[in-house]
Scaffold this active site. Structure first.
Site, PDB file in Angstrom:
ATOM      1  N   GLY A 185      51.957  23.330  81.645  1.00  0.00           N
ATOM      2  CA  GLY A 185      51.429  23.219  83.011  1.00  0.00           C
ATOM      3  C   GLY A 185      50.041  22.590  83.070  1.00  0.00           C
ATOM      4  N   TYR A 186      49.109  23.283  83.695  1.00  0.00           N
ATOM      5  CA  TYR A 186      47.748  22.764  83.921  1.00  0.00           C
ATOM      6  C   TYR A 186      46.791  23.056  82.759  1.00  0.00           C
ATOM      7  CZ  TYR A 186      49.287  22.375  88.816  1.00  0.00           C
ATOM      8  OH  TYR A 186      49.953  22.052  89.983  1.00  0.00           O
ATOM      9  N   HIS A 242      44.991  34.929  81.937  1.00  0.00           N
ATOM     10  CA  HIS A 242      45.391  35.671  83.141  1.00  0.00           C
ATOM     11  C   HIS A 242      46.629  36.524  82.869  1.00  0.00           C
ATOM     12  CE1 HIS A 242      47.140  31.787  82.688  1.00  0.00           C
ATOM     13  NE2 HIS A 242      47.953  31.865  83.702  1.00  0.00           N
ATOM     14  N   LYS A 283      56.035  29.783  79.920  1.00  0.00           N
ATOM     15  CA  LYS A 283      55.772  31.171  80.317  1.00  0.00           C
ATOM     16  C   LYS A 283      56.574  32.145  79.469  1.00  0.00           C
ATOM     17  CE  LYS A 283      55.421  31.407  85.231  1.00  0.00           C
ATOM     18  NZ  LYS A 283      56.142  31.820  86.447  1.00  0.00           N
ATOM     19  N   ASP A 305      54.532  35.554  88.457  1.00  0.00           N
ATOM     20  CA  ASP A 305      54.239  34.457  89.382  1.00  0.00           C
ATOM     21  C   ASP A 305      52.779  34.110  89.181  1.00  0.00           C
ATOM     22  OD1 ASP A 305      55.555  32.773  91.461  1.00  0.00           O
ATOM     23  OD2 ASP A 305      53.709  33.304  92.496  1.00  0.00           O
ATOM     24  N   SER A 306      52.515  32.843  88.958  1.00  0.00           N
ATOM     25  CA  SER A 306      51.177  32.469  88.534  1.00  0.00           C
ATOM     26  C   SER A 306      50.789  31.120  89.093  1.00  0.00           C
ATOM     27  CB  SER A 306      51.128  32.455  86.993  1.00  0.00           C
ATOM     28  OG  SER A 306      52.254  31.765  86.466  1.00  0.00           O
ATOM     29  N   PRO A 332      59.922  27.643  80.304  1.00  0.00           N
ATOM     30  CA  PRO A 332      59.904  27.963  78.866  1.00  0.00           C
ATOM     31  C   PRO A 332      58.506  28.265  78.325  1.00  0.00           C
ATOM     32  CG  PRO A 332      60.860  25.753  79.282  1.00  0.00           C
ATOM     33  CD  PRO A 332      60.418  26.289  80.599  1.00  0.00           C
ATOM     34  N   HIS A 379      62.310  30.809  84.502  1.00  0.00           N
ATOM     35  CA  HIS A 379      63.000  29.618  84.014  1.00  0.00           C
ATOM     36  C   HIS A 379      61.997  28.646  83.424  1.00  0.00           C
ATOM     37  CE1 HIS A 379      66.068  31.416  86.573  1.00  0.00           C
ATOM     38  NE2 HIS A 379      66.954  30.700  85.912  1.00  0.00           N
TER      39      HIS A 379
HETATM   40  P1  ITT Z   1      59.479  30.752  87.218  1.00  0.00           P
HETATM   41  O1  ITT Z   1      59.272  30.971  88.700  1.00  0.00           O
HETATM   42  O2  ITT Z   1      60.918  30.559  86.859  1.00  0.00           O
HETATM   43  O3  ITT Z   1      58.823  31.813  86.406  1.00  0.00           O
HETATM   44  P2  ITT Z   1      57.724  28.503  87.609  1.00  0.00           P
HETATM   45  O4  ITT Z   1      57.170  27.468  86.701  1.00  0.00           O
HETATM   46  O5  ITT Z   1      58.351  28.015  88.902  1.00  0.00           O
HETATM   47  O6  ITT Z   1      58.761  29.371  86.790  1.00  0.00           O
HETATM   48  P3  ITT Z   1      55.634  29.760  89.167  1.00  0.00           P
HETATM   49  O7  ITT Z   1      56.334  29.600  90.453  1.00  0.00           O
HETATM   50  O8  ITT Z   1      54.931  31.055  88.905  1.00  0.00           O
HETATM   51  O9  ITT Z   1      56.623  29.551  87.936  1.00  0.00           O
HETATM   52  O10 ITT Z   1      54.634  28.538  89.014  1.00  0.00           O
HETATM   53  C1  ITT Z   1      53.491  28.670  88.285  1.00  0.00           C
HETATM   54  C2  ITT Z   1      52.990  27.317  87.860  1.00  0.00           C
HETATM   55  O11 ITT Z   1      51.591  27.448  87.626  1.00  0.00           O
HETATM   56  C3  ITT Z   1      53.610  26.918  86.541  1.00  0.00           C
HETATM   57  O12 ITT Z   1      54.688  26.036  86.726  1.00  0.00           O
HETATM   58  C4  ITT Z   1      52.458  26.272  85.799  1.00  0.00           C
HETATM   59  O13 ITT Z   1      52.415  24.929  86.029  1.00  0.00           O
HETATM   60  C5  ITT Z   1      51.216  26.876  86.409  1.00  0.00           C
HETATM   61  N1  ITT Z   1      50.709  27.877  85.461  1.00  0.00           N
HETATM   62  C6  ITT Z   1      50.885  29.217  85.487  1.00  0.00           C
HETATM   63  N2  ITT Z   1      50.371  29.792  84.402  1.00  0.00           N
HETATM   64  C7  ITT Z   1      49.875  28.786  83.660  1.00  0.00           C
HETATM   65  C8  ITT Z   1      49.239  28.734  82.427  1.00  0.00           C
HETATM   66  O14 ITT Z   1      49.055  29.809  81.690  1.00  0.00           O
HETATM   67  N3  ITT Z   1      48.867  27.542  81.973  1.00  0.00           N
HETATM   68  C9  ITT Z   1      49.086  26.425  82.675  1.00  0.00           C
HETATM   69  N4  ITT Z   1      49.693  26.377  83.839  1.00  0.00           N
HETATM   70  C10 ITT Z   1      50.089  27.555  84.342  1.00  0.00           C
END
Ligand code: ITT
Length: 199
Positions: free
Chosen positions: A159-160, A186, A20, A75-76, A18, A16
């Site tokens: 994100g970050y 990653h 990603k 998951d990231s 966008p 969910h």
């Molecule tokens: P879904 O579970 O629906 O996929 P989410 O945002 O909740 O969405 P995660 O639980 O995996 O996903 O949270 C990962 C967070 O880590 C994500 O919200 C980003 O803020 C950060 N993150 C992951 N990959 C990133 C990237 O490539 N660049 C910047 N921040 C990243």
């Protein structure tokens, strides 16, 4: 039987987020017919596992069972060495219910200052899971190392990204062209492993 993903296979992308979803579409380069979880109205499962791999499998399995189709989940998160790997699997949760990453990035900076940290080493991890409905699942993990830099710079990624400078570069992920980030991220590294396993 070896698991294979044929080109053109319909894949539900169980995210969910966008930012990603866009990156996964870029990295998968038209190899599959991607269907967004949001378009199917899938609920966001609670991430109850304690590892990236566990949560990626949980999300992929939930989407595969709900749709009856093969599902891909990511998951990231960002891990900071001086913070013992935090925020890690809690990366999304540090942004609060409003998904405010300016807040989350400030929190990282404040924690580093409170800890008196001199080492700003950090890494991003992405676990990518593919699940077949009622069947098996495959999960892989990719990582990219770098350093944190404040204040945040750039508005390209999500994100970050504005505080993360990958090793060997001067720009943050937030300043880089998407194709540059996709060449070393990653998520791209995890996908390379998935390709080796499934294509
Ligand atoms: P879904 O579970 O629906 O996929 P989410 O945002 O909740 O969405 P995660 O639980 O995996 O996903 O949270 C990962 C967070 O880590 C994500 O919200 C980003 O803020 C950060 N993150 C992951 N990959 C990133 C990237 O490539 N660049 C910047 N921040 C990243």
């Amino acid at each position: 039987m070896a698991l294979k993903l044929e080109p053109g296979t319909r894949l539900v992308v169980a995210t969910h987020n966008p930012g990603k979803a866009r990156e996964l579409a870029e990295i998968l380069e038209g190899r599959f017919e991607l269907v967004a979880a949001g378009e199917l109205g899938l609920p966001e499962p609670e991430e109850t596992e304690t590892t990236f791999v566990g949560n990626a499998l949980l999300k992929a399995r939930a989407a595969a069972e709900a749709t009856g189709q093969i599902a891909l989940a990511d998951d990231s998160g960002l891990s900071v060495k001086a913070l013992d790997g935090a925020p890690g699997i809690f990366s999304a949760r540090w942004a609060g219910p409003g998904k405010d990453f300016a807040l989350a990035m400030r929190k990282v900076e404040e924690r580093l200052e409170e800890a008196g940290a001199e080492d700003y080493s950090a890494w991003f991890t992405s676990a990518l899971a593919v699940a077949w409905p009622g069947g098996p699942a495959v999960v892989v993990e990719g990582r990219v190392d770098g350093t944190l830099s404040f204040p945040p710079r750039g508005d390209k990624g999500f994100g970050y990204d504005p505080i993360f400078v990958p090793a060997g570069f001067d720009q943050t992920f937030g300043e880089m062209e998407p194709a540059t980030k996709d060449g070393l991220s990653h998520r791209a590294r995890a996908f390379a492993k998935l390709k080796a396993a499934l294509l």
